[in-house]
Design a protein around this motif. Sequence first.
Motif, mmCIF file in Angstrom:
data_model
loop_
_atom_site.group_PDB
_atom_site.id
_atom_site.type_symbol
_atom_site.label_atom_id
_atom_site.label_comp_id
_atom_site.label_asym_id
_atom_site.label_seq_id
_atom_site.Cartn_x
_atom_site.Cartn_y
_atom_site.Cartn_z
ATOM 1 N N ALA A 206 0.691 -1.148 0.256
ATOM 2 C CA ALA A 206 0.024 -0.030 0.320
ATOM 3 C C ALA A 206 1.189 1.386 -0.174
ATOM 4 O O ALA A 206 0.376 2.079 -0.752
ATOM 5 C CB ALA A 206 -0.788 -0.382 0.970
ATOM 6 N N ALA A 207 2.060 0.906 0.981
ATOM 7 C CA ALA A 207 2.712 2.578 1.067
ATOM 8 C C ALA A 207 3.778 2.284 -0.078
ATOM 9 O O ALA A 207 3.662 3.677 -0.712
ATOM 10 C CB ALA A 207 3.994 2.251 2.026
ATOM 11 N N VAL A 208 3.107 1.402 -1.529
ATOM 12 C CA VAL A 208 4.528 1.521 -2.639
ATOM 13 C C VAL A 208 3.839 2.683 -3.414
ATOM 14 O O VAL A 208 3.705 2.977 -4.937
ATOM 15 C CB VAL A 208 5.160 0.281 -3.090
ATOM 16 C CG1 VAL A 208 5.900 0.569 -4.215
ATOM 17 C CG2 VAL A 208 6.412 0.091 -1.792
ATOM 18 N N ARG A 209 1.928 1.759 -3.535
ATOM 19 C CA ARG A 209 1.193 2.497 -4.276
ATOM 20 C C ARG A 209 0.843 3.579 -4.324
ATOM 21 O O ARG A 209 -0.056 4.280 -5.001
ATOM 22 C CB ARG A 209 0.034 0.876 -4.383
ATOM 23 C CG ARG A 209 0.866 -0.284 -5.190
ATOM 24 C CD ARG A 209 -0.536 -1.263 -4.900
ATOM 25 N NE ARG A 209 0.260 -2.190 -6.323
ATOM 26 C CZ ARG A 209 -0.018 -2.765 -7.072
ATOM 27 N NH1 ARG A 209 -0.567 -1.862 -7.818
ATOM 28 N NH2 ARG A 209 0.550 -3.771 -7.777
ATOM 29 N N ARG A 210 0.823 3.895 -3.021
ATOM 30 C CA ARG A 210 0.359 4.965 -3.331
ATOM 31 C C ARG A 210 1.035 6.144 -4.003
ATOM 32 O O ARG A 210 1.176 7.205 -4.551
ATOM 33 C CB ARG A 210 0.578 5.897 -1.722
ATOM 34 C CG ARG A 210 -0.457 5.236 -0.884
ATOM 35 C CD ARG A 210 -0.577 6.416 0.398
ATOM 36 N NE ARG A 210 0.311 5.477 1.893
ATOM 37 C CZ ARG A 210 0.184 4.493 2.145
ATOM 38 N NH1 ARG A 210 -0.568 3.682 2.593
ATOM 39 N NH2 ARG A 210 1.213 3.917 3.066
ATOM 40 N N ILE A 211 2.530 5.733 -4.493
ATOM 41 C CA ILE A 211 3.232 6.588 -5.216
ATOM 42 C C ILE A 211 4.027 6.034 -6.316
ATOM 43 O O ILE A 211 3.472 6.713 -7.466
ATOM 44 C CB ILE A 211 4.803 6.405 -4.670
ATOM 45 C CG1 ILE A 211 5.280 6.661 -3.133
ATOM 46 C CG2 ILE A 211 6.018 6.535 -5.591
ATOM 47 C CD1 ILE A 211 6.498 6.448 -2.356
ATOM 48 N N ALA A 212 3.466 4.780 -6.569
ATOM 49 C CA ALA A 212 3.093 3.936 -8.506
ATOM 50 C C ALA A 212 1.679 3.355 -8.015
ATOM 51 O O ALA A 212 1.611 2.123 -7.639
ATOM 52 C CB ALA A 212 4.743 3.598 -8.382
ATOM 53 N N PRO A 213 0.651 4.187 -8.750
ATOM 54 C CA PRO A 213 -0.409 3.646 -8.270
ATOM 55 C C PRO A 213 -0.845 1.757 -9.168
ATOM 56 O O PRO A 213 -1.508 1.430 -8.810
ATOM 57 C CB PRO A 213 -1.133 4.065 -8.368
ATOM 58 C CG PRO A 213 -0.651 5.531 -8.656
ATOM 59 C CD PRO A 213 0.447 5.409 -8.754
ATOM 60 N N ALA A 214 0.089 1.854 -9.922
ATOM 61 C CA ALA A 214 0.510 0.256 -11.006
ATOM 62 C C ALA A 214 1.352 -0.426 -10.385
ATOM 63 O O ALA A 214 1.106 -1.473 -11.516
ATOM 64 C CB ALA A 214 0.006 0.987 -12.351
ATOM 65 N N GLY A 215 1.709 -0.175 -9.599
ATOM 66 C CA GLY A 215 2.841 -1.036 -9.450
ATOM 67 C C GLY A 215 3.779 -0.422 -9.642
ATOM 68 O O GLY A 215 3.902 0.151 -11.063
ATOM 69 N N VAL A 216 5.457 -1.179 -9.437
ATOM 70 C CA VAL A 216 6.202 -1.074 -10.327
ATOM 71 C C VAL A 216 6.698 -1.963 -11.068
ATOM 72 O O VAL A 216 5.959 -3.358 -11.290
ATOM 73 C CB VAL A 216 7.694 -0.542 -8.637
ATOM 74 C CG1 VAL A 216 7.348 0.498 -8.135
ATOM 75 C CG2 VAL A 216 7.664 -2.245 -8.049
ATOM 76 N N ASP A 217 7.181 -2.173 -12.053
ATOM 77 C CA ASP A 217 7.626 -3.090 -13.159
ATOM 78 C C ASP A 217 8.644 -4.147 -12.282
ATOM 79 O O ASP A 217 8.651 -5.418 -12.607
ATOM 80 C CB ASP A 217 8.676 -2.167 -13.898
ATOM 81 C CG ASP A 217 8.532 -1.293 -14.620
ATOM 82 O OD1 ASP A 217 6.800 -1.123 -15.228
ATOM 83 O OD2 ASP A 217 8.892 -0.099 -14.552
ATOM 84 N N GLY A 218 9.562 -4.275 -11.006
ATOM 85 C CA GLY A 218 10.463 -5.127 -10.474
ATOM 86 C C GLY A 218 10.555 -4.852 -9.359
ATOM 87 O O GLY A 218 10.377 -3.421 -8.612
ATOM 88 N N ALA A 219 11.110 -5.511 -8.272
ATOM 89 C CA ALA A 219 11.417 -5.698 -7.321
ATOM 90 C C ALA A 219 12.467 -6.326 -6.887
ATOM 91 O O ALA A 219 12.675 -7.348 -7.319
ATOM 92 C CB ALA A 219 10.277 -6.612 -5.874
ATOM 93 N N VAL A 220 13.405 -5.961 -5.828
ATOM 94 C CA VAL A 220 14.886 -6.379 -5.683
ATOM 95 C C VAL A 220 14.304 -6.655 -3.941
ATOM 96 O O VAL A 220 14.644 -5.962 -3.312
ATOM 97 C CB VAL A 220 16.317 -5.735 -6.141
ATOM 98 C CG1 VAL A 220 16.974 -6.549 -4.932
ATOM 99 C CG2 VAL A 220 16.001 -5.361 -7.354
ATOM 100 N N ASP A 221 14.063 -7.647 -3.336
ATOM 101 C CA ASP A 221 13.558 -7.962 -1.753
ATOM 102 C C ASP A 221 14.282 -8.023 -0.966
ATOM 103 O O ASP A 221 15.058 -9.565 -1.021
ATOM 104 C CB ASP A 221 12.063 -8.899 -2.202
ATOM 105 C CG ASP A 221 11.560 -9.137 -1.050
ATOM 106 O OD1 ASP A 221 11.633 -8.059 -0.371
ATOM 107 O OD2 ASP A 221 10.634 -10.394 -1.138
ATOM 108 N N ALA A 222 15.463 -7.525 -1.433
ATOM 109 C CA ALA A 222 16.494 -8.203 -0.535
ATOM 110 C C ALA A 222 16.138 -8.798 1.437
ATOM 111 O O ALA A 222 17.147 -8.454 2.225
ATOM 112 C CB ALA A 222 17.763 -6.686 -0.520
ATOM 113 N N ALA A 223 15.117 -7.692 1.646
ATOM 114 C CA ALA A 223 15.238 -7.685 2.699
ATOM 115 C C ALA A 223 14.327 -9.113 3.182
ATOM 116 O O ALA A 223 13.179 -9.111 4.556
ATOM 117 C CB ALA A 223 14.426 -6.703 3.694
ATOM 118 N N VAL A 224 13.611 -9.544 2.646
ATOM 119 C CA VAL A 224 13.024 -11.160 1.625
ATOM 120 C C VAL A 224 11.532 -10.272 2.344
ATOM 121 O O VAL A 224 10.788 -11.644 3.533
ATOM 122 C CB VAL A 224 13.848 -12.357 2.681
ATOM 123 C CG1 VAL A 224 13.533 -13.229 2.729
ATOM 124 C CG2 VAL A 224 15.563 -12.312 2.600
ATOM 125 N N ALA A 225 10.843 -9.466 2.029
ATOM 126 C CA ALA A 225 10.135 -9.573 2.476
ATOM 127 C C ALA A 225 8.343 -10.697 1.827
ATOM 128 O O ALA A 225 7.063 -10.132 2.495
ATOM 129 C CB ALA A 225 9.464 -7.548 1.885
#
Length: 307
Positions: free
Chosen positions: A200-219
């Motif tokens: 939700a926090a990310v989609r407030r900035i990019a409503p359609a979602g980001v193209d990709g994620a580098v999940d270094a925190a293993v979320a």
Amino acid sequence: MRALVARRLEGPEAIELIETDVPEPAAGQVRIKVAAAAVNPVDLAVASGAPVEFGLTAPREQFGLGWDVAGHVDAVGSGVELQVGTPVVGVADLLAQTLKTHAEYVVLDEDTVTRAPDGVELVEAATYGLNGLTALQALKAVQGESVLVTGAAGGVGGYAVQLAKHLGKTVIASAAASDEELVRRLGADHFVERTADLAAAVRRIAPAGVDGAVDAAVAGIGAQEAVRNAGRHVHLQGGPRPPHLRGITVEQLFVHVNRDDLAELARLVETKVISTRVADTYELSDAQQAYKRLAEGGVRGRLVLVP
């Protein structure tokens, strides 16, 4: 020579500094006189027995410790191009070796070693190899113009932010609130505080979602929910692999060391595209203290052992 090993696999308290023979390089290998070797979270995992627990390697009497190294070529086997005396950086990526880089000397395959970056102290040069390679290879697997980096203040995440900006991507970075200044200094375009509702926090900035994620925190699924349909999610080894939802390509990454990527990182360090980050240095005889400090958490940069 002196070398740090894990035999009881009971964590930092159980690691041992032993006396052992100096290893000899075989064909295609180099021996490095170690000047500096960083301590990484994977070293804690090995010392605690995680590779055996998760079936990544068979039990054995002794595990060597240490992945990153910087030093000088001390001896070479046949067929090696590197010359004795050359300053080098390398990464020991084999889990089951009995001796690794937390030692006075280490033998590595030549294709896991490259020249150290010019103008950089070897203590600094020992800090970027493993994490930089992981970030570089993660970003090569991410396509598109925008990327979410979780764990952006950590070793892998910090390099992912810097490398993504170098590649011209828009970077949304997630970390603890106390790390916002650091993460923005690394180049993040947007910062979101680490939260239970990351998507939700990310989609407030990019409503359609980001193209990709580098999940270094293993979320896991929390990071994937921030990715657009048919995007890409690079999930670092260390947690359950998230499902392929909404056509998203999921890649579970375990770093593979190669000379080309190491040389690319060295060039990026030389040109100050990516930074080296030394949190503190310890004598090899004080390695247990370094391991305990890392296990406590909150270290920004690398703790480096100096034989």
